[in-house]
Design an enzyme around this catalytic site. Structure first.
Site, PDB file in Angstrom:
ATOM      1  N   GLY A   1      55.435  25.358  64.017  1.00 49.84           N
ATOM      2  CA  GLY A   1      56.705  24.694  63.776  1.00 49.84           C
ATOM      3  C   GLY A   1      57.282  25.072  62.423  1.00 49.84           C
TER       4      GLY A   1
ATOM      5  N   GLY B   1      60.144  23.740  60.971  1.00 48.06           N
ATOM      6  CA  GLY B   1      61.117  22.776  60.477  1.00 48.06           C
ATOM      7  C   GLY B   1      60.794  22.349  59.058  1.00 48.06           C
TER       8      GLY B   1
ATOM      9  CD  GLU C   1      74.627  10.389  58.836  1.00 44.26           C
ATOM     10  OE1 GLU C   1      74.299  10.150  57.665  1.00 44.26           O
ATOM     11  OE2 GLU C   1      74.070  11.249  59.535  1.00 44.26           O
TER      12      GLU C   1
ATOM     13  CG  ASP D   1      60.637  14.267  63.201  1.00 44.14           C
ATOM     14  OD1 ASP D   1      60.414  13.379  62.361  1.00 44.14           O
ATOM     15  OD2 ASP D   1      61.750  14.820  63.335  1.00 44.14           O
TER      16      ASP D   1
END
Length: 446
Positions: free
Chosen positions: A18, A20, A182, A309
């Site tokens: 990953g 991220g 948002e 996450d």
């Protein structure tokens, strides 16, 4: 590559799955120490999720929130990046199998595969809703909105556009957390700008739906009221205590028996761990995420860590920390430090999260921020300025930081800037001399 076509990998590396916030932070920590790392990600870029809604509403170009891994790690010769799809993970063996059959294994495995949208079994949500969890998601939503607006907007100075069917331009946003709030604020301001400039006869309806009783639930009561008041003032219809029963191509059904005609349902209703984690042979808990120990290791699997996450990370009070960018970055760095300790024969240390607060942008000159571990509440222009500064600094790369600041300045001094962009094309980056090396490969059709 070797002479026979195999992937040439370092000996006994740390495998990070990953790329991220968490995975990049972990690889950085290890690369800074000169340790061999293989980082695996399906994309050739690192994406900054907190600003995806600005990509979707034409405030920022997608390239400003997605920076190529090769640029991020160009000063880290011991970090090897593999752009490939991971199809299987054997956590006990510290092994990742790629789509072409290549197997990557090492001394340690760090699971940082991120998250996917959680639709909670709502019929039609996966097929018809627009999640907002990746740059590709944001680009798909931007193109969808752009197409609808271009099809049904008036030409400047005329009223020759046919009246669209009911709900065509209306938007339903699911979820009252930061993503939903948002996004709803940004869409409402975009539609208002299109109306002011004569492109739309009237602003499209924007509805925010959430099962909870307040917006921005993790924030204080003052933030709840401020967010609700501002969204209402810019034309957002807030419907709390109401969930989604089904999503169709041209309407959304709510669990109170009502239906809203719409072709655009933005899904910010929750997330779960990436599917690759579920088949990795690791213990999972809430949201399909990996339950980790205090030092971020996976119990019963020596040499395996989970961060960001992909993990349920215990906080100082024993409760699981929220899925925030700051948690992902800090946990990634901490896991890297603990892997380094293990490789050097030193005991690991528990992860200590430094709570710097939380914030959410609600609209132009409107934001809420809870600063420090005591979460002192700030709202309005001061919080808006703080949000801009913090998020610009968190962006990866000087070009992205500069572009974001200029785009935000333009939006601030010209309220109709986003409408002009929406009626022409996507926002563009500055033509930097070395821009070719700094552009990710984003495929909205993927």
């Amino acid at each position: 590559m070797t002479a026979d076509g195999a992937v040439d990998l370092p000996q006994d590396p740390v495998v990070v799955l990953g790329g991220g916030l968490a995975g990049v932070a972990c690889a950085h920590a290890l690369g800074d120490a000169g340790e061999p790392v293989v980082l695996v990600d399906r994309n050739d870029y690192h994406q900054f999720q907190p600003l995806l809604y600005q990509v979707a509403t034409s405030q920022l170009p997608a390239e400003d929130v997605a920076r190529p891994h090769r640029v991020i790690f160009h000063k880290h010769p011991t970090v090897r990046v593999l752009t490939a799809e991971a199809v299987a993970v054997d956590a006990a063996a510290h092994r990742v199998t790629l789509g072409d059959g290549t197997e990557v294994a090492g001394s340690h495995l760090v699971l940082a595969a991120g998250a996917q949208p959680e639709f909670f079994g709502v019929p039609g949500a996966a097929e018809h809703a627009f999640p907002l969890y990746s740059v590709v998601d944001a680009e798909r939503l931007r193109r969808h909105l752009h197409g609808l607006v271009r099809e049904h907007a008036h030409a400047p100075g005329t009223k020759d556009a046919p009246e669209p069917p009911p709900g065509t331009l209306d938007v339903v946003v699911v979820g009252g957390g930061p993503t939903g709030v948002e996004t709803a604020g940004a869409v409402a301001e975009l539609m208002a700008a299109l109306t002011r400039t004569g492109r739309l006869a009237a602003p499209a309806r924007v509805v925010l739906v959430d099962r909870g009783t307040v917006l921005l639930a993790p924030f204080t009561d003052a933030a709840h009221h401020y967010a609700h008041g501002h969204l209402t003032s810019v034309g957002v219809e807030v419907r709390l205590g109401t969930g989604v029963a089904a999503v169709h191509a041209e309407r959304v059904e709510l669990d109170d028996g009502t239906a809203i005609p719409t072709r655009t349902v933005v899904w910010g209703g929750g997330e779960s761990a990436a599917p690759i984690v579920l088949g990795a042979g690791v213990p999972t808990g809430r949201g399909g995420r990996v339950d980790v120990a205090a030092d971020l290791s996976v119990p019963g699997l020596p040499g395996v860590y989970a961060v960001g996450d992909a993990a349920n990370i215990p906080g100082p009070d024993g409760r699981t920390l929220p899925q925030l960018g700051s948690v992902a970055q800090q946990s990634g760095r901490a896991a890297g430090a603990n892997v380094l300790r293990e490789r050097r024969g030193v005991p690991t240390e528990p992860f200590r999260y430094k709570d710097k607060g939380i914030m959410a942008m609600i609209g132009r000159n409107a934001a809420v921020a809870e600063v420090g571990h005591r979460h002192h509440t700030v709202e309005g222009p001061v919080a808006f300025a703080a949000w801009l500064g913090v998020h610009a600094m968190l962006l990866s790369g000087a070009h992205s930081k500069t572009d974001a600041f200029l785009s935000w300045a333009w939006d601030y001094f010209d309220r109709d800037h986003s409408a002009l962009v929406e009626m022409t094309d996507a926002p563009h980056r500055i033509a930097w001399e070395d821009t070719t090396a700094d552009v990710p490969h984003i495929d909205p059709g993927a």
